[in-house]
Design a protein around this motif. Structure first.
Motif, PDB file in Angstrom:
ATOM      1  N   ALA A 173      36.369  19.311 -49.881  1.00 51.57           N
ATOM      2  CA  ALA A 173      35.445  18.536 -51.090  1.00 51.57           C
ATOM      3  C   ALA A 173      34.283  18.064 -50.634  1.00 51.57           C
ATOM      4  O   ALA A 173      34.390  17.876 -49.293  1.00 51.57           O
ATOM      5  CB  ALA A 173      36.601  17.335 -51.784  1.00 51.57           C
ATOM      6  N   LEU A 174      33.414  18.229 -51.473  1.00 49.76           N
ATOM      7  CA  LEU A 174      31.829  17.977 -51.225  1.00 49.76           C
ATOM      8  C   LEU A 174      31.941  16.648 -52.233  1.00 49.76           C
ATOM      9  O   LEU A 174      31.159  16.888 -53.400  1.00 49.76           O
ATOM     10  CB  LEU A 174      30.959  18.999 -51.127  1.00 49.76           C
ATOM     11  CG  LEU A 174      29.775  18.962 -50.509  1.00 49.76           C
ATOM     12  CD1 LEU A 174      29.650  18.463 -49.316  1.00 49.76           C
ATOM     13  CD2 LEU A 174      28.367  20.346 -50.799  1.00 49.76           C
ATOM     14  N   ILE A 175      30.700  16.146 -51.922  1.00 49.53           N
ATOM     15  CA  ILE A 175      29.920  14.765 -52.733  1.00 49.53           C
ATOM     16  C   ILE A 175      28.608  15.254 -52.362  1.00 49.53           C
ATOM     17  O   ILE A 175      27.858  15.646 -51.338  1.00 49.53           O
ATOM     18  CB  ILE A 175      29.903  13.895 -52.257  1.00 49.53           C
ATOM     19  CG1 ILE A 175      31.888  13.004 -53.107  1.00 49.53           C
ATOM     20  CG2 ILE A 175      29.104  12.554 -53.357  1.00 49.53           C
ATOM     21  CD1 ILE A 175      31.589  11.375 -52.514  1.00 49.53           C
ATOM     22  N   LEU A 176      27.952  16.358 -53.788  1.00 48.21           N
ATOM     23  CA  LEU A 176      26.751  16.639 -53.615  1.00 48.21           C
ATOM     24  C   LEU A 176      25.627  15.032 -53.814  1.00 48.21           C
ATOM     25  O   LEU A 176      25.863  14.768 -55.062  1.00 48.21           O
ATOM     26  CB  LEU A 176      26.139  17.481 -54.488  1.00 48.21           C
ATOM     27  CG  LEU A 176      27.242  19.214 -54.186  1.00 48.21           C
ATOM     28  CD1 LEU A 176      27.738  18.769 -55.312  1.00 48.21           C
ATOM     29  CD2 LEU A 176      26.128  19.760 -53.841  1.00 48.21           C
ATOM     30  N   ARG A 177      24.953  14.885 -53.145  1.00 53.11           N
ATOM     31  CA  ARG A 177      24.667  13.310 -52.992  1.00 53.11           C
ATOM     32  C   ARG A 177      23.034  13.429 -54.569  1.00 53.11           C
ATOM     33  O   ARG A 177      22.631  14.697 -54.544  1.00 53.11           O
ATOM     34  CB  ARG A 177      23.522  12.929 -51.947  1.00 53.11           C
ATOM     35  CG  ARG A 177      24.588  12.296 -51.246  1.00 53.11           C
ATOM     36  CD  ARG A 177      24.148  11.424 -49.525  1.00 53.11           C
ATOM     37  NE  ARG A 177      24.664  11.264 -48.670  1.00 53.11           N
ATOM     38  CZ  ARG A 177      25.824   9.836 -48.574  1.00 53.11           C
ATOM     39  NH1 ARG A 177      25.685   9.219 -49.893  1.00 53.11           N
ATOM     40  NH2 ARG A 177      26.229   9.907 -47.481  1.00 53.11           N
ATOM     41  N   ASN A 178      23.492  13.280 -55.496  1.00 53.25           N
ATOM     42  CA  ASN A 178      22.270  12.726 -56.497  1.00 53.25           C
ATOM     43  C   ASN A 178      22.802  14.060 -57.687  1.00 53.25           C
ATOM     44  O   ASN A 178      21.955  13.890 -57.896  1.00 53.25           O
ATOM     45  CB  ASN A 178      20.823  12.801 -56.405  1.00 53.25           C
ATOM     46  CG  ASN A 178      20.704  11.226 -55.417  1.00 53.25           C
ATOM     47  OD1 ASN A 178      20.358  11.562 -53.821  1.00 53.25           O
ATOM     48  ND2 ASN A 178      20.523   9.747 -55.709  1.00 53.25           N
ATOM     49  N   HIS A 179      23.826  14.032 -57.457  1.00 52.75           N
ATOM     50  CA  HIS A 179      24.319  15.621 -57.631  1.00 52.75           C
ATOM     51  C   HIS A 179      25.468  15.580 -59.208  1.00 52.75           C
ATOM     52  O   HIS A 179      25.681  15.885 -59.873  1.00 52.75           O
ATOM     53  CB  HIS A 179      23.679  16.882 -57.409  1.00 52.75           C
ATOM     54  CG  HIS A 179      24.104  18.056 -57.905  1.00 52.75           C
ATOM     55  ND1 HIS A 179      23.772  19.200 -57.078  1.00 52.75           N
ATOM     56  CD2 HIS A 179      24.384  18.485 -58.837  1.00 52.75           C
ATOM     57  CE1 HIS A 179      23.685  20.498 -57.660  1.00 52.75           C
ATOM     58  NE2 HIS A 179      24.696  19.916 -58.923  1.00 52.75           N
ATOM     59  N   GLY A 180      26.809  15.857 -57.301  1.00 57.04           N
ATOM     60  CA  GLY A 180      27.954  16.105 -58.366  1.00 57.04           C
ATOM     61  C   GLY A 180      28.816  15.910 -56.959  1.00 57.04           C
ATOM     62  O   GLY A 180      28.856  16.022 -56.050  1.00 57.04           O
ATOM     63  N   LEU A 181      29.913  16.789 -57.841  1.00 55.14           N
ATOM     64  CA  LEU A 181      31.570  16.738 -57.061  1.00 55.14           C
ATOM     65  C   LEU A 181      31.413  18.568 -57.239  1.00 55.14           C
ATOM     66  O   LEU A 181      31.347  19.061 -57.428  1.00 55.14           O
ATOM     67  CB  LEU A 181      32.561  16.181 -57.335  1.00 55.14           C
ATOM     68  CG  LEU A 181      32.571  14.358 -57.413  1.00 55.14           C
ATOM     69  CD1 LEU A 181      33.674  13.980 -58.643  1.00 55.14           C
ATOM     70  CD2 LEU A 181      31.797  13.762 -56.284  1.00 55.14           C
ATOM     71  N   LEU A 182      32.218  18.494 -55.649  1.00 52.20           N
ATOM     72  CA  LEU A 182      32.923  19.917 -55.751  1.00 52.20           C
ATOM     73  C   LEU A 182      33.796  20.066 -55.021  1.00 52.20           C
ATOM     74  O   LEU A 182      34.381  19.214 -53.906  1.00 52.20           O
ATOM     75  CB  LEU A 182      31.673  20.380 -54.474  1.00 52.20           C
ATOM     76  CG  LEU A 182      31.528  22.057 -54.450  1.00 52.20           C
ATOM     77  CD1 LEU A 182      30.314  22.821 -54.203  1.00 52.20           C
ATOM     78  CD2 LEU A 182      32.873  22.141 -52.849  1.00 52.20           C
ATOM     79  N   THR A 183      34.903  20.791 -55.377  1.00 58.76           N
ATOM     80  CA  THR A 183      36.686  21.046 -54.605  1.00 58.76           C
ATOM     81  C   THR A 183      36.341  22.806 -54.146  1.00 58.76           C
ATOM     82  O   THR A 183      35.759  23.323 -55.041  1.00 58.76           O
ATOM     83  CB  THR A 183      37.302  20.427 -55.153  1.00 58.76           C
ATOM     84  OG1 THR A 183      37.411  21.005 -56.533  1.00 58.76           O
ATOM     85  CG2 THR A 183      37.228  19.138 -55.143  1.00 58.76           C
ATOM     86  N   VAL A 184      37.071  22.599 -53.116  1.00 58.25           N
ATOM     87  CA  VAL A 184      37.262  24.325 -53.350  1.00 58.25           C
ATOM     88  C   VAL A 184      39.163  24.505 -52.915  1.00 58.25           C
ATOM     89  O   VAL A 184      39.527  23.556 -53.116  1.00 58.25           O
ATOM     90  CB  VAL A 184      37.187  24.806 -51.562  1.00 58.25           C
ATOM     91  CG1 VAL A 184      35.421  24.511 -51.914  1.00 58.25           C
ATOM     92  CG2 VAL A 184      37.709  24.307 -50.683  1.00 58.25           C
ATOM     93  N   GLY A 185      39.788  25.436 -53.318  1.00 59.80           N
ATOM     94  CA  GLY A 185      41.144  25.316 -52.840  1.00 59.80           C
ATOM     95  C   GLY A 185      41.643  27.131 -52.610  1.00 59.80           C
ATOM     96  O   GLY A 185      40.862  27.791 -52.875  1.00 59.80           O
ATOM     97  N   GLU A 186      42.861  27.386 -51.835  1.00 58.00           N
ATOM     98  CA  GLU A 186      43.182  28.197 -52.039  1.00 58.00           C
ATOM     99  C   GLU A 186      43.742  29.024 -53.297  1.00 58.00           C
ATOM    100  O   GLU A 186      43.742  30.477 -53.559  1.00 58.00           O
ATOM    101  CB  GLU A 186      43.948  28.522 -50.756  1.00 58.00           C
ATOM    102  CG  GLU A 186      44.024  28.010 -49.376  1.00 58.00           C
ATOM    103  CD  GLU A 186      45.125  28.488 -48.809  1.00 58.00           C
ATOM    104  OE1 GLU A 186      45.939  28.176 -49.158  1.00 58.00           O
ATOM    105  OE2 GLU A 186      45.153  27.775 -47.537  1.00 58.00           O
ATOM    106  N   THR A 187      43.356  28.155 -54.227  1.00 58.71           N
ATOM    107  CA  THR A 187      43.562  28.892 -55.557  1.00 58.71           C
ATOM    108  C   THR A 187      43.129  27.986 -56.565  1.00 58.71           C
ATOM    109  O   THR A 187      43.002  26.966 -56.203  1.00 58.71           O
ATOM    110  CB  THR A 187      45.290  28.370 -56.199  1.00 58.71           C
ATOM    111  OG1 THR A 187      45.532  27.336 -56.085  1.00 58.71           O
ATOM    112  CG2 THR A 187      46.231  29.180 -55.080  1.00 58.71           C
TER     113      THR A 187
END
Length: 265
Positions: A173-187
């Motif tokens: 997962a990644l927090i994009l500061r002043n922007h939003g959230l991001l997650t990755v997955g194998e599915t």
């Protein structure tokens, strides 16, 4: 360019789609409907992408202009790594919206699905200097397992990609500061479940902070042990739950079948 629009045309197209691509189309469409159901959308903006099998580096993404509640297996757009459609479609594609996703897909072979949101709670925590805190058990899944990327403006510049993937590193997962959230997955299922709990962790943090009382945070060692337990890395606990997330995803698929059976079309 034109694309099939009737149910019969969609059915005819489905027959020609390889089984694995059809399965991924339906799973990704289900994730779009779940994101809409749980109110994690931003109108037609943000994206969820999934890599298709094969050497072509093709991906599925939402048609630009449709609400997430309108996404179906057949209207998902197949694009290349530059964000250009590789099949005929009635809908425009937003190459700029794929800047973040293409960078992650290219850098992380395990990131078959990339999910990005602009939720209220996620954006609020992304604006806090300390980022995500181990306020609750839910947030501890991400303890030491989340990256932070400083805001550089709207993600329209390709030069930002290298910095973004460096900040994500090997994290889920990644927090994009002043922007939003991001997650990755194998599915798509894994990316969605990670986002569901990351966003809930942000909601809990804001609720805990809103009372004004001093927060109690567990020791770092406890947070790390909990993170291993929740991320499937634990081999020290007396008991193991290896079915939880699979059972949760099955329950979510039953929910989608009830609320949006047309996602499979």
């Amino acid at each position: 360019m034109t694309a099939p629009t009737t149910r019969a045309d969609r059915a005819a197209r489905t027959v020609s789609v390889p089984d694995e691509e059809l399965r991924l189309r339906r799973e990704l469409a289900a994730v779009y409907r779940l994101v809409a159901h749980f109110r994690m959308t931003d109108l037609i903006f943000t994206h969820i992408s999934v890599r298709l099998p094969g050497p072509e580096q093709h991906f599925l993404i939402n048609p630009y202009g449709l609400l997430f509640e309108e996404i179906t297996a057949s209207n998902l757009v197949k694009i290349d790594l530059s964000g250009r459609a590789v099949e005929e479609t009635l809908h425009p594609v937003n190459p700029a919206g794929f800047v973040i996703h293409s960078a992650v897909h290219a850098a992380r072979p395990d990131a078959h699905c990339v999910l990005h949101t602009h939720t209220r709670a996620g954006c609020a925590v992304a604006a806090q200097e300390q980022g995500l805190l181990p306020v609750n058990q839910i947030s501890m899944e991400f303890h030491g397992r989340i990256g932070y990327h400083d805001y550089e403006g709207v993600a329209l510049n390709l030069a930002e990609q290298q910095r973004l993937v460096a900040d994500l590193g090997g994290h889920p997962a990644l927090i994009l500061r002043n922007h939003g959230l991001l997650t990755v997955g194998e599915t798509p299922a894994q990316a969605f479940l990670r986002m569901y709990y990351l966003d809930k962790a942000c909601e809990i943090q804001l609720s805990a902070q809103s009372g004004g009382a001093r927060l109690t945070l567990p020791p770092s060692g406890v947070c790390e042990r909990t993170a291993r337990q929740l991320s499937g890395e634990d081999d020290e606990s007396d008991l193991q739950d290896e079915q939880g997330y699979a059972l949760a995803w099955s329950a979510l698929l039953r929910l989608v079948e009830r609320i949006a059976p047309d996602h499979r079309d």
